[in-house]
Enzyme design. Structure first.
Site, PDB file in Angstrom:
ATOM      1  N   GLY A   1       0.829  -1.196   0.000  1.00  0.00           N
ATOM      2  CA  GLY A   1       0.000   0.000   0.000  1.00  0.00           C
ATOM      3  C   GLY A   1       0.862   1.244   0.000  1.00  0.00           C
ATOM      4  N   SER A   2       0.297   2.342   0.448  1.00  0.00           N
ATOM      5  CA  SER A   2       1.009   3.618   0.427  1.00  0.00           C
ATOM      6  C   SER A   2       2.073   3.674   1.510  1.00  0.00           C
ATOM      7  CB  SER A   2       0.026   4.770   0.626  1.00  0.00           C
ATOM      8  OG  SER A   2      -0.453   4.784   1.959  1.00  0.00           O
TER       9      SER A   2
ATOM     10  N   GLU B   1       5.728  -3.417   0.935  1.00  0.00           N
ATOM     11  CA  GLU B   1       5.892  -2.975  -0.447  1.00  0.00           C
ATOM     12  C   GLU B   1       5.022  -1.747  -0.601  1.00  0.00           C
ATOM     13  OE1 GLU B   1       5.354  -1.835  -3.804  1.00  0.00           O
ATOM     14  OE2 GLU B   1       4.063  -3.580  -4.146  1.00  0.00           O
ATOM     15  N   LEU B   2       5.663  -0.582  -0.695  1.00  0.00           N
ATOM     16  CA  LEU B   2       4.948   0.683  -0.562  1.00  0.00           C
ATOM     17  C   LEU B   2       4.876   1.420  -1.896  1.00  0.00           C
ATOM     18  CD1 LEU B   2       6.483   1.617   2.906  1.00  0.00           C
ATOM     19  CD2 LEU B   2       4.431   0.273   2.404  1.00  0.00           C
TER      20      LEU B   2
ATOM     21  N   CYS C   1       2.166   0.827  -8.482  1.00  0.00           N
ATOM     22  CA  CYS C   1       3.308   1.491  -7.856  1.00  0.00           C
ATOM     23  C   CYS C   1       4.515   1.562  -8.777  1.00  0.00           C
ATOM     24  CB  CYS C   1       3.672   0.785  -6.545  1.00  0.00           C
ATOM     25  SG  CYS C   1       3.784  -1.009  -6.701  1.00  0.00           S
TER      26      CYS C   1
ATOM     27  N   GLU D   1       3.699  10.688  -5.825  1.00  0.00           N
ATOM     28  CA  GLU D   1       3.200   9.516  -6.541  1.00  0.00           C
ATOM     29  C   GLU D   1       1.815   9.829  -7.090  1.00  0.00           C
ATOM     30  OE1 GLU D   1       2.613   4.712  -5.935  1.00  0.00           O
ATOM     31  OE2 GLU D   1       2.368   6.013  -4.184  1.00  0.00           O
TER      32      GLU D   1
END
Length: 500
Positions: free
Chosen positions: A240-241, A260-261, A294, A388
């Site tokens: 996620g963020s 995992e950002l 992402c 982002e």
């Protein structure tokens, strides 16, 4: 349960995405409706986990962990292989649920289900490979006369928190690898994709996964925080963020984390590149899933000598993309996850224009559908360069010096993946060494991933690597066995003197 979910989606009925708790489908919490971002109607509904249900799920998971660990790796692998076959068998109907809940075009949704099947197959293969070592303890004087071994043991209770943008395949990664490792898993589904998440869990249960191996809960961030904070939990895997990832880490405390950002992916197009091919790839991978990835192409740096050529070819390729109903076979770009996400694309394009950039295409939206947006020459401090976007917007910039453009790429707070178009091996090696990213794609854009290759980032893009083999490292612990006074090695410190 899987057939109920698929039939409801086929009939355009509201899909009832129930939780799966202690081997039973159902929950007592208040239901939350998911509005399809393109259809603008309720497409699925899921009960929010209550505090009592969370507590019960966590308590049951403690006992389930021991039972799941007893299942032989071969049995786990057989179940995962069956799940891979079943995902392929139900490919089109599962893809329809994705399209309904998220506005993801059918062609992209089918690709995601294909990846689910592949991911389960890889998880099965990795389950069969879990092993240990015989340690060379007799190589040092202190170890002479002893033997030591290791093996990778299940961590116990895992929490998997998945995002909305690839809810099926990322759940396959997290849950598939966790089960391959021998854990029980508490899954917290994204509120935007409850039916997709329930379908993946139901598919695994239908494929033979024991109920002790998984529980599924629905809800918002507070449900995820409660699961992360639970004492019996050994490892948390979150996608996620960056901001939510920090909150997950705070809630989890001293637990093993795989995060995992976010990303702000750059792709560099050098003067020796095949510019026409690079433009086509960047157009296709910059707007697939409406840019909600992402590693989606966000910043493209093109050598000034080829900049106009690239921009013209890129614009033509974007113009050829079909925007519209995600349930139509020809659609390339569907809707974003909601109106607010689409408005972010519009607002950031407007900001870039106000700062002197040219908005060549897009900068508008129709509800949750953002028109594919091209922003040319934004300043370095514009949001489309710094933040982002996670949307249907690509910024195209020129550069003069290769070393300098690598530095520009590295100014981002994120470092997930980058793309590089060149045939110069020296530049490839230099970029691989110097770019602050977890992965570099050569003669491809940043938006390329193989599910059996390590994937993850540095800086605010997180840590850990999300692919079955590497996730299993996170989902297992190394246990050591030392046999004192018993050696498989030679244990004499010197040879006897020869008889005279």
């Amino acid at each position: 349960m899987l057939q109920d979910l698929l039939k409801a989606a086929d009939a355009n009925d509201v899909v009832e995405a129930l939780p799966y708790l202690s081997g039973t489908w159902g929950g007592e919490g208040p239901s939350v409706a998911r509005t399809g971002p393109y259809l603008r109607r309720t497409v699925s509904r899921a009960p929010t986990a209550t505090a009592a249900e969370i507590d019960t799920a966590v308590t049951r998971a403690t006992g389930y962990a021991r039972q799941t660990a007893d299942l032989a790796p071969a049995a786990r692998a057989d179940i995962l292989e069956a799940a891979a076959r079943n995902a392929t068998a139900h490919r089109d109907r599962l893809a329809r649920i994705l399209a309904l809940e998220l506005g993801k075009p059918l062609k992209d949704s089918r690709t995601e289900i294909d990846r689910v099947a592949s991911t389960f197959a890889v998880c099965a293969a990795e389950a069969r490979r879990i092993d240990g070592e015989t340690l060379p303890v007799a190589g040092w004087n202190t170890g002479v006369g002893n033997t030591a071994f290791t093996y990778r043991a299940p961590a116990g209770v895992a929490v998997a928190i998945t995002p909305f943008n690839a809810p099926a395949n990322l759940l396959a990664h997290k849950l598939g690898a966790s089960f391959a490792a021998g854990n029980t898993t508490l899954v917290k589904a994204p509120p935007q994709a409850p039916a997709t998440s329930a379908a993946v869990v139901a598919l695994l249960i239908d494929s033979g996964m024991p109920h002790q191996a998984v529980q599924l809960l629905h809800g918002a961030g507070d449900v995820g925080a409660a699961l992360c904070a639970a004492d019996p939990v050994s490892v948390v895997s979150f996608t996620g963020s960056a901001e939510t990832g920090a909150a997950v880490a705070r809630a989890a405390g001293a637990k093993r984390l795989a995060l995992e950002l976010g990303g702000n992916a750059a792709t560099v197009v050098c003067e020796d590149a095949d510019v026409a091919a690079a433009a086509q790839v960047c157009a296709r991978t910059g707007y697939s899933n409406s840019g909600q990835s992402c590693i989606s192409v966000q910043r493209v740096y093109v050598h000034r000598s080829r900049y106009r050529e690239f921009l013209d070819a890129f614009t033509a390729a974007v113009d050829a993309l079909v925007v519209g109903d995600p349930l139509e076979e020809t659609t390339d770009v569907g809707s974003m996850v909601d109106d607010r996400a689409a408005e972010r694309v519009v607002a950031w394009a407007r900001e870039a224009r106000d700062l002197g950039a040219r908005v060549i295409r897009g900068g508008t939206r129709d509800g949750a559908t953002a028109a594919p947006t091209i922003v040319a020459d934004p300043p370095a401090h514009a949001s489309v360069v710094v933040q982002e976007v996670f949307g249907a917007l690509v910024a195209v910039l020129s550069y003069d010096d290769f070393d300098a453009v690598l530095d520009q790429c590295n100014t981002s707070r994120y470092g997930l993946q980058a793309g590089l178009f060149t045939h110069d091996l020296t530049r490839i090696v230099a970029a691989w060494r110097r770019l602050e990213v977890g992965g570099l794609i050569v003669n491809g854009s940043s938006n390329f991933r193989l599910d059996h290759v390590p994937f993850g980032g540095v800086k605010d893009s997180g840590f850990g690597r999300e692919a079955p083999r590497w996730l299993i490292d996170d989902y297992t612990v190394v246990k050591t066995l030392v046999l004192r006074g018993l050696s498989v090695w030679g244990d004499s410190r010197e040879l006897p003197k020869e008889d005279s």
